[in-house]
Design a protein around this motif. Sequence first.
Motif, PDB file in Angstrom:
ATOM      1  N   GLU A  85      -1.639  14.406   2.708  1.00 22.70           N
ATOM      2  CA  GLU A  85      -1.832  14.243   1.262  1.00 22.70           C
ATOM      3  C   GLU A  85      -3.313  14.045   0.926  1.00 22.70           C
ATOM      4  O   GLU A  85      -3.829  14.636  -0.031  1.00 22.70           O
ATOM      5  N   ILE A  86      -4.010  13.262   1.734  1.00 20.04           N
ATOM      6  CA  ILE A  86      -5.447  13.038   1.520  1.00 20.04           C
ATOM      7  C   ILE A  86      -6.217  14.332   1.743  1.00 20.04           C
ATOM      8  O   ILE A  86      -7.061  14.720   0.936  1.00 20.04           O
ATOM      9  N   ARG A  87      -5.920  15.033   2.844  1.00 18.42           N
ATOM     10  CA  ARG A  87      -6.604  16.290   3.146  1.00 18.42           C
ATOM     11  C   ARG A  87      -6.369  17.339   2.055  1.00 18.42           C
ATOM     12  O   ARG A  87      -7.300  18.029   1.629  1.00 18.42           O
ATOM     13  N   ASP A  88      -5.131  17.437   1.574  1.00 18.54           N
ATOM     14  CA  ASP A  88      -4.827  18.407   0.525  1.00 18.54           C
ATOM     15  C   ASP A  88      -5.541  18.075  -0.783  1.00 18.54           C
ATOM     16  O   ASP A  88      -5.987  18.977  -1.497  1.00 18.54           O
ATOM     17  N   SER A  89      -5.673  16.798  -1.097  1.00 19.26           N
ATOM     18  CA  SER A  89      -6.411  16.393  -2.298  1.00 19.26           C
ATOM     19  C   SER A  89      -7.867  16.831  -2.202  1.00 19.26           C
ATOM     20  O   SER A  89      -8.446  17.347  -3.165  1.00 19.26           O
ATOM     21  N   ILE A  90      -8.457  16.645  -1.025  1.00 17.89           N
ATOM     22  CA  ILE A  90      -9.848  17.075  -0.821  1.00 17.89           C
ATOM     23  C   ILE A  90      -9.955  18.586  -0.932  1.00 17.89           C
ATOM     24  O   ILE A  90     -10.861  19.103  -1.597  1.00 17.89           O
ATOM     25  N   ALA A  91      -9.019  19.308  -0.317  1.00 20.87           N
ATOM     26  CA  ALA A  91      -9.052  20.774  -0.351  1.00 20.87           C
ATOM     27  C   ALA A  91      -8.928  21.315  -1.771  1.00 20.87           C
ATOM     28  O   ALA A  91      -9.523  22.343  -2.098  1.00 20.87           O
ATOM     29  N   ARG A  92      -8.173  20.607  -2.613  1.00 17.65           N
ATOM     30  CA  ARG A  92      -8.026  21.028  -4.012  1.00 17.65           C
ATOM     31  C   ARG A  92      -9.204  20.588  -4.872  1.00 17.65           C
ATOM     32  O   ARG A  92      -9.260  20.900  -6.056  1.00 17.65           O
ATOM     33  N   GLY A  93     -10.124  19.828  -4.277  1.00 20.61           N
ATOM     34  CA  GLY A  93     -11.276  19.357  -5.026  1.00 20.61           C
ATOM     35  C   GLY A  93     -11.017  18.091  -5.801  1.00 20.61           C
ATOM     36  O   GLY A  93     -11.841  17.658  -6.605  1.00 20.61           O
ATOM     37  N   ASN A  94      -9.875  17.468  -5.566  1.00 21.09           N
ATOM     38  CA  ASN A  94      -9.503  16.246  -6.270  1.00 21.09           C
ATOM     39  C   ASN A  94      -9.948  15.043  -5.437  1.00 21.09           C
ATOM     40  O   ASN A  94      -9.135  14.312  -4.857  1.00 21.09           O
ATOM     41  N   ILE A  95     -11.251  14.843  -5.377  1.00 19.00           N
ATOM     42  CA  ILE A  95     -11.839  13.807  -4.542  1.00 19.00           C
ATOM     43  C   ILE A  95     -11.439  12.414  -5.023  1.00 19.00           C
ATOM     44  O   ILE A  95     -11.181  11.520  -4.214  1.00 19.00           O
ATOM     45  N   SER A  96     -11.353  12.227  -6.330  1.00 17.59           N
ATOM     46  CA  SER A  96     -10.981  10.899  -6.838  1.00 17.59           C
ATOM     47  C   SER A  96      -9.577  10.525  -6.368  1.00 17.59           C
ATOM     48  O   SER A  96      -9.323   9.368  -6.022  1.00 17.59           O
ATOM     49  N   ARG A  97      -8.666  11.487  -6.312  1.00 20.80           N
ATOM     50  CA  ARG A  97      -7.306  11.222  -5.812  1.00 20.80           C
ATOM     51  C   ARG A  97      -7.360  10.893  -4.317  1.00 20.80           C
ATOM     52  O   ARG A  97      -6.671   9.975  -3.855  1.00 20.80           O
ATOM     53  N   ALA A  98      -8.173  11.607  -3.570  1.00 25.18           N
ATOM     54  CA  ALA A  98      -8.306  11.347  -2.132  1.00 25.18           C
ATOM     55  C   ALA A  98      -8.847   9.937  -1.893  1.00 25.18           C
ATOM     56  O   ALA A  98      -8.335   9.209  -1.029  1.00 25.18           O
ATOM     57  N   VAL A  99      -9.842   9.541  -2.660  1.00 24.89           N
ATOM     58  CA  VAL A  99     -10.411   8.190  -2.528  1.00 24.89           C
ATOM     59  C   VAL A  99      -9.364   7.148  -2.891  1.00 24.89           C
ATOM     60  O   VAL A  99      -9.217   6.124  -2.208  1.00 24.89           O
ATOM     61  N   GLN A 100      -8.610   7.416  -3.949  1.00 29.84           N
ATOM     62  CA  GLN A 100      -7.551   6.489  -4.359  1.00 29.84           C
ATOM     63  C   GLN A 100      -6.525   6.326  -3.238  1.00 29.84           C
ATOM     64  O   GLN A 100      -6.125   5.205  -2.904  1.00 29.84           O
ATOM     65  N   LEU A 101      -6.106   7.427  -2.639  1.00 30.68           N
ATOM     66  CA  LEU A 101      -5.141   7.371  -1.545  1.00 30.68           C
ATOM     67  C   LEU A 101      -5.702   6.621  -0.339  1.00 30.68           C
ATOM     68  O   LEU A 101      -5.007   5.816   0.289  1.00 30.68           O
ATOM     69  N   LEU A 102      -6.964   6.883  -0.021  1.00 31.02           N
ATOM     70  CA  LEU A 102      -7.601   6.174   1.087  1.00 31.02           C
ATOM     71  C   LEU A 102      -7.626   4.678   0.845  1.00 31.02           C
ATOM     72  O   LEU A 102      -7.340   3.870   1.739  1.00 31.02           O
ATOM     73  N   ASN A 103      -7.980   4.288  -0.377  1.00 25.76           N
ATOM     74  CA  ASN A 103      -8.026   2.867  -0.712  1.00 25.76           C
ATOM     75  C   ASN A 103      -6.651   2.209  -0.679  1.00 25.76           C
ATOM     76  O   ASN A 103      -6.508   1.054  -0.295  1.00 25.76           O
ATOM     77  N   GLU A 104      -5.614   2.977  -1.060  1.00 24.02           N
ATOM     78  CA  GLU A 104      -4.260   2.455  -1.020  1.00 24.02           C
ATOM     79  C   GLU A 104      -3.749   2.317   0.408  1.00 24.02           C
ATOM     80  O   GLU A 104      -3.142   1.312   0.761  1.00 24.02           O
ATOM     81  N   LYS A 105      -4.009   3.334   1.215  1.00 20.28           N
ATOM     82  CA  LYS A 105      -3.449   3.383   2.568  1.00 20.28           C
ATOM     83  C   LYS A 105      -4.290   2.608   3.581  1.00 20.28           C
ATOM     84  O   LYS A 105      -3.766   2.111   4.567  1.00 20.28           O
ATOM     85  N   HIS A 106      -5.583   2.549   3.359  1.00 19.26           N
ATOM     86  CA  HIS A 106      -6.502   1.921   4.309  1.00 19.26           C
ATOM     87  C   HIS A 106      -7.518   1.035   3.581  1.00 19.26           C
ATOM     88  O   HIS A 106      -8.710   1.298   3.613  1.00 19.26           O
ATOM     89  N   PRO A 107      -7.052  -0.016   2.917  1.00 23.66           N
ATOM     90  CA  PRO A 107      -7.989  -0.885   2.188  1.00 23.66           C
ATOM     91  C   PRO A 107      -8.917  -1.613   3.160  1.00 23.66           C
ATOM     92  O   PRO A 107      -8.524  -1.953   4.270  1.00 23.66           O
ATOM     93  N   GLN A 108     -10.156  -1.819   2.699  1.00 25.89           N
ATOM     94  CA  GLN A 108     -11.115  -2.507   3.560  1.00 25.89           C
ATOM     95  C   GLN A 108     -11.681  -3.708   2.870  1.00 25.89           C
ATOM     96  O   GLN A 108     -11.954  -3.840   1.798  1.00 25.89           O
TER      97      GLN A 108
END
Length: 108
Positions: A85-108
Amino acid sequence: AAAAAAAAAAAGASGYPRMEGSGKDFDGASWRRRVGSGGVSKQFLNRIVLDFLVVEGYKEAAEKFGQESGTSSSVPLESITDRVEIRDSIARGNISRAVQLLNEKHPQ
């Protein structure tokens, strides 16, 4: 550009992919040398195949291959869906969605 940067970060110092969990880079010459010397075990090849299936997002195939070959992944197979899901968001150019998913799945 973001996908290229992510791929470069995942590659080893040689620019060739790093086998997950191995800590080793393999360029073409060292790979041919290792194969030619008989230094490639079935377990090693199974690990490469499993890593490929995980990285490419083939969750069901990775699970089945792992069971049949007795090979375990260093990455939890449950995370494949999130990775895709993260990779597909990046491939579609939806970087904000990818960042959101990263923050949800892997918060730091």
